[in-house]
Design an enzyme around this catalytic site. Structure first.
Site, mmCIF file in Angstrom:
data_model
loop_
_atom_site.group_PDB
_atom_site.id
_atom_site.type_symbol
_atom_site.label_atom_id
_atom_site.label_comp_id
_atom_site.label_asym_id
_atom_site.label_seq_id
_atom_site.Cartn_x
_atom_site.Cartn_y
_atom_site.Cartn_z
ATOM 1 N NE ARG A 148 -0.164 11.023 23.425
ATOM 2 C CZ ARG A 148 -0.440 11.904 22.494
ATOM 3 N NH1 ARG A 148 -1.324 11.620 21.558
ATOM 4 N NH2 ARG A 148 0.151 13.094 22.489
ATOM 5 C CB SER A 151 -0.327 18.762 26.279
ATOM 6 O OG SER A 151 0.831 18.378 25.589
ATOM 7 N N GLY A 154 -11.462 21.309 6.984
ATOM 8 C CA GLY A 154 -10.668 22.538 7.064
ATOM 9 C C GLY A 154 -9.625 22.496 8.160
ATOM 10 N N GLY A 155 -9.217 21.300 8.589
ATOM 11 C CA GLY A 155 -8.122 21.217 9.556
ATOM 12 C C GLY A 155 -6.788 21.200 8.838
#
Lengths: 582, 248
Positions: A283, A248, A9-10
């Site tokens: 990253r 973030s 359900g994402g």
């Protein structure tokens, strides 16, 4: 059968459900809990699209190049190109859904920067972009729920795919986590959108739902798992006792600087080592740099494994308007205000670039079974760029939903025989009975903790073959001890220990896939770094890892990468010329 | 450095079984939250009296205050277990399930009512389709700023727990879904369902049943401006009713 089953359900699952419902196909949407609580909610920084509203000359083509380059050329280029081309329309779609994107003074969607690009390309809502996109998709699905086209099964856990004699997927078996009822859901096609397997690494930036069980169970059923060894470790998280909390990349995108003390003075090592990109290197690069500073050079703040991420020089009002979500998280969990003092951060496991192998229509090697979102392997190659995670989930979900509808409309499969449904449900019933009988001395949560520590220590930022081999031995030991687990809960109502133990079995399988892939790949590429093989080796390793399940451990083969648009070049971020290959 | 913490958990093995308190002592780091303590219990499911017991059942997901899953009563107050740090809590720490929702097991409750409320509120934009229809309307920063505040509601249920009007004898839809009506009515594309939302807002269980206790805003973990949102909705609903009456 004109019915689609979506598991998850994402963002990816909701978009697949929306596409199907829009086409008039009924959807059964299964998720571990209410969709609003999916891990997409935890995505912070924003979503990439070359809207170029700042007139910088950005384009989907540049976005495509940055993504392929950022992924160290391991991603298939055709789907990545399509995703980058679709991105601006996706932002417009979510804007029309009512997502309160931050705005420019003219009322346009504001953009900011994230790592691995020189362009302002990220649309965002404060620092809770994922939450806002997820809610918008959830709202649209609710509309179709009221209209009767979508039925939600929230609080149901996927157990297995129903495969017919020809190997085609005809539905799924799932268990309600409240009543523990097991039920077969027949379908014309199935979309798996169950997110990443982060929990394998214990404490990560992930949610508790990200156990990878559905992918592991499907892997056991013969679905190929690709590029499992590529695990993203995010450079900036707050270490915690229960989990590591993400800060973030947008903190740096808005001007935050990373530093530590050297000879008593602030040392901005990213800016020094990578003058062109500075704090906004991708990253994998930032994480390795922080590791080098803390672990190799012993220059961590206060002698700990930590460096500063500093926003204290920025205008607090502006920071609040654009980054409120992360300020709140840092303040709540550390008691300190990032507008006044630098944040102390350290890298943490964050995302899996690898996952279920899918073709350009998001279909796995099992006909009728699709996968979208973090659980599949397709868009990020060896390293994911910030802002591409939500984009790939949304785009992949849309592609999967549309492809599933085409398959359903072609109508070749016909009705699902009830004997097939009953047989698979019975098999799963028996597995649950076997789990319930487990009353050995091993505690599943402790085994999980051990697995997490080993994986974190040996299969993340810096990888050595001898440690990877020892980790495989450890996984074998844990698998053996897993057979002597005790559930401590014999209840047939909301038995979380049962569900967790089952998930742990899947985690052990995927841990093996990840570690074997890492052991075999004797090169360094993106997030996969071996000091013994420090260079990228295109001659031998520019290929996709494919793991196939075998009871004695995964069988690994390789497939060529789709390289038809951009020729591989050396990946560097110290000067702009080097990045562009000039 | 771990510290010993005492927890008293109100347990119930099923919705229809009797509730009873069980005490636990766990060792956790000084920075730990309630979730970390509950996780510790799972690793050694033994109560303070030394007797083995099934691990405590509770809901959680993101563990950073975003998803809303882990709302419960902590020392009597509705809040998220992940943002409740043990060092700030009086001991023994009392953990109970939210009382305004049906208990599933132990600290886990069924919050379906919240999502049903969102259906009644028609909390969505009536989209023409997900295909490419070009850019949406321009939105001013001021409108974005306050609608974002309301769109951060994560359906945790704390406001429903604290609201005296939400109870077994009333049909009150509750603060969280009502605030979403205010939010969607303000969006340029939300306009098309405005009348239907206001019909819901003045219907049974609607905004007029708010008793103005203002508890909702006090307990909201995201500090949503719920009191203002409900007052604004009330104004819209009254204006709508007057217009309806005048045009009869």
């Amino acid at each position: 059968m004109r019915r689609l089953v979506v598991v998850g359900g994402g963002l990816a699952g909701l978009m697949a459900a929306l596409k199907a419902a829009e086409a008039g196909v009924a959807v059964d949407l299964l998720a571990l809990g209410p969709c609003k609580r999916s891990h997409s909610a935890a995505a912070q920084g924003g979503i990439n699209a070359a809207l170029d509203t700042l007139g910088e000359g950005d384009s989907p083509e540049r976005h495509f190049d940055d993504t392929i380059y950022g992924g160290d050329f391991l991603a298939d280029q055709t789907p990545v190109r399509r995703m980058c081309e679709a991105a601006p329309a996706i932002i417009h779609l979510f804007d029309r859904m009512g997502v309160p994107f931050n705005r420019t003074p003219e009322g346009l969607i504001a953009l900011r920067r994230l790592g691995g690009t020189r362009f302002h390309r990220v649309a965002f809502v404060g620092a809770t972009t994922g939450q806002q996109l997820l809610y918008a998709a959830d709202e649209q699905v609710r509309r179709f729920e009221v209209a009767g086209l979508v039925k939600r099964y929230e609080g149901w856990e996927f157990l297995s795919a129903i495969l017919d004699g020809s190997g085609r997927c005809r539905g799924v078996v799932a268990q309600e986590l409240k009543s523990m009822e097991i039920r077969a859901f027949p379908a014309g096609a199935v979309v798996i959108a169950t997110g990443g397997p982060g929990l394998i690494f214990g404490r990560t930036t992930n949610s508790e739902h990200n156990n990878g069980f559905a992918a592991a169970a499907l892997h056991r059923q013969g679905v190929k798992y690709a590029n499992g060894e590529f695990i993203q470790v995010h450079p900036t998280a707050i270490p915690g006792a229960d989990k590591h909390r993400l800060i973030s990349e947008s903190a740096r995108g808005e001007g935050g600087r990373v530093w530590t003390l050297r000879d008593g003075k602030p040392w901005y090592f990213l800016e020094e080592w990578y003058p062109a990109y500075g704090n906004l290197v991708p990253r994998d690069i930032a994480t390795r740099a922080i590791f080098k500073v803390c672990v190799e050079m012993g220059l961590g703040v206060d002698g700990e494994n930590a460096v500063y991420l500093d926003m204290s020089h920025m205008d607090p009002a502006e920071v609040r308007r654009r980054l409120e979500g992360i300020l709140e998280i840092y303040q709540v969990f550390t008691g300190r205000d990032p507008c006044r003092v630098p944040m102390k951060i350290f890298p943490a496991v964050h995302y899996s670039m690898g996952g279920l192998w899918v073709d350009f229509d998001q279909m796995t090697n099992v006909p009728g079974l699709f996968a979208a979102g973090e659980c599949e392997h397709q868009y990020h190659g060896a390293n994911r760029l910030g802002g591409n995670g939500m984009l790939s989930a949304i785009f992949g979900g849309m592609v999967a939903g549309e492809a599933a509808v085409r398959l359903i409309n072609a109508g070749e499969a016909g009705p699902v025989p009830s004997s097939l449904l009953e047989a698979e449900a019975r098999r799963e019933e028996e597995k649950v009975q076997a789990l319930m009988r487990l009353d050995g001395p091993e505690n599943p949560y402790r085994l999980h903790e051990e697995l997490g520590e080993w994986m974190n220590d040996n299969v993340t930022v810096v990888r050595y073959n001898h440690q990877l081999k020892r980790t495989l031995e450890k996984i074998a030991e844990l698998k053996d001890r897993f057979s002597r687990v005790g559930l401590h809960d014999t209840g047939l109502w909301s038995n979380q220990a049962l569900s967790f133990t089952r998930q742990l079995g899947g985690m052990l399988d995927l841990a093996e896939v990840i570690t074997v892939g890492a052991l075999l790949r004797d090169e360094s590429r993106g997030a996969h770094y071996k000091p013994e093989f420090p260079e990228r080796d295109d001659a031998n390793w520019l290929k996709t890892t494919i793991a196939t399940y075998h009871p004695d451990g995964p069988r690994v083969t390789y497939e060529p990468v789709d390289l038809q648009f951009i020729k591989p070049r050396v990946r560097r971020y110290d000067t702009e010329e080097a990045t562009r290959g000039g | 450095m771990a510290e010993t913490v005492t927890l008293r958990v109100k347990r119930r093995s099923a919705p229809d079984s009797r509730a009873c308190w069980e005490e636990f002592r766990v060792r956790v780091p000084p920075t730990a939250n309630v979730v970390a303590a509950l996780k510790e219990i799972r690793k050694t499911p033994v109560n303070a009296a030394g007797r083995p017991t099934p691990p405590v059942v509770w809901d959680c997901s993101c563990l950073e205050g975003v998803c809303g899953a882990c709302a419960m009563l902590i020392n009597g107050k509705a809040r998220l277990a992940c943002t409740a740090l043990l060092k700030d809590l009086a001991q023994p720490v009392r953990l109970e399930p939210l009382s305004k929702f049906p208990v599933v097991r132990d600290l886990m409750v069924d919050r379906t009512a919240l999502f049903e409320g969102l259906k009644r509120a028609k909390a969505w934009i009536e989209l023409d389709g997900t295909h490419d229809l070009g850019p949406g309307p321009r939105v001013q920063q001021s409108l974005q700023a306050w609608t974002y505040e309301l769109s951060r509601c994560n359906s945790c249920g704390c406001c429903m727990e604290a609201c005296p009007q939400v109870n077994g004898r009333s049909a009150f839809i509750g603060p969280a879904p009502l605030a979403q009506i205010t939010r969607f009515n303000a969006h340029p594309l939300g306009e098309s369902l405005r009348a239907e939302r206001l019909e819901a807002a003045r219907g049974p269980g609607g905004v007029h049943e708010c008793g103005k206790a203002q508890n909702c805003e006090k307990v909201c973990p995201k500090r949503l401006p719920l009191v203002w949102a409900i007052a604004e909705l009330n104004r819209q609903a009254v204006a709508y009713s007057i217009r309806q009456w005048l045009s009869r």
